[in-house]
Design a protein around this motif. Structure first.
Motif, PDB file in Angstrom:
ATOM      1  N   GLU A   1      -7.476   3.246   7.391  1.00 26.68           N
ATOM      2  CA  GLU A   1      -6.678   4.267   8.069  1.00 26.68           C
ATOM      3  C   GLU A   1      -7.135   4.482   9.496  1.00 26.68           C
TER       4      GLU A   1
ATOM      5  N   GLN B   1       0.829  -1.199   0.000  1.00 28.40           N
ATOM      6  CA  GLN B   1       0.000   0.000   0.000  1.00 28.40           C
ATOM      7  C   GLN B   1       0.867   1.254   0.000  1.00 28.40           C
TER       8      GLN B   1
ATOM      9  N   GLU C   1      -0.685   4.214   0.928  1.00 27.98           N
ATOM     10  CA  GLU C   1      -1.551   5.153   1.642  1.00 27.98           C
ATOM     11  C   GLU C   1      -1.075   5.439   3.065  1.00 27.98           C
TER      12      GLU C   1
ATOM     13  N   HIS D   1      -1.548   3.652   5.588  1.00 28.83           N
ATOM     14  CA  HIS D   1      -2.585   3.246   6.533  1.00 28.83           C
ATOM     15  C   HIS D   1      -2.016   2.274   7.550  1.00 28.83           C
TER      16      HIS D   1
END
Lengths: 113, 114
Positions: B95, B25, B27, B29
């Motif tokens: 998240e 990922q 992101e 998160h």
């Protein structure tokens, strides 16, 4: 997904309304979700509802929540062929760092032209 | 899918061999999850992670192990693959501890054990 139950299949005609039902088990679940899965793809979040609500509307989608019966439904108005997919409901279980989503078995929606 | 990729997308392996699936990922998160999808069972949670080196078992963890040495990668290992592990595997990220907006899913890995 044994804790969350859904019917396996629903067939509707294009333009009709579809109603997909789900029964969950944990009355303390704070969030409940509807996901859509198109063939060969991952799951896409459609909508969610917080447990202190009994209805949420988002364009063609209406979510109804009956906490007493632990029943969740998704209504799709004016169903289109592009709505054909598998629909999963999910409940959030656990608290703190260990929260997790528990998914139902999925309902295959087939939209006939 | 919003900065989450799974590799490989497809794999065929023999019974008894080890297999590792990767979820990556971009992101940043904190929370990551591995699910398997099987007809009639929906998605079932295998393992999840709530931080680097912090993992826990889900409902169908037998025969699987995971590792998370850095935020962006969550690895799922089948120590000795069996035919019952033939499935589609999905990784998901979140998240928020409360998962208010649900999870974001990868596109899945289709694993066949012969």
């Amino acid at each position: 997904g044994e804790d969350v139950e859904q019917s396996l299949f629903l067939s509707v005609r294009e333009g009709d309304s579809s109603v997909i039902n789900c029964t969950y088990t944990d009355s303390s679940s704070t969030y409940l979700y509807w996901y859509k899965q198109e063939p060969g793809a991952g799951l896409q979040l459609l909508t969610y509802i917080f447990s202190n609500m009994d209805m949420k509307q988002d364009q063609r989608l209406t979510v109804l929540l009956n906490k007493k019966d632990k029943h969740l439904s998704l209504r799709i108005a004016d169903t289109q062929t592009g709505d054909s997919a598998i629909y999963f409901c999910a409940e959030k279980k656990g608290g703190g760092a260990t929260n997790k989503l528990i998914f139902g078995t999925g309902t295959l929606l087939a939209v006939q032209p | 899918d919003a900065g989450i990729t799974q590799s490989p997308r497809h794999k065929v392996t023999e019974t008894g061999t080890p297999v590792t699936l990767r979820c990556h990922q971009t992101e940043n998160h904190r929370y990551m999850y591995w699910y398997r999808q099987d007809p009639g069972h929906g998605l079932r949670l295998i393992h999840y992670s709530y931080g680097v080196k912090d993992t826990d078992k889900g409902e169908v963890s037998d025969g699987y192990s995971v590792s998370r040495s850095k935020t962006e990668d969550f690895l799922l290992t089948l120590e000795s693959a069996t035919s019952s592990q033939t499935s589609v595997y999905f990784c998901a990220i979140s998240e928020s501890r409360t998962a208010q907006h649900g999870y974001t899913f990868g596109s899945g890995t289709r694993l066949t054990v012969v």
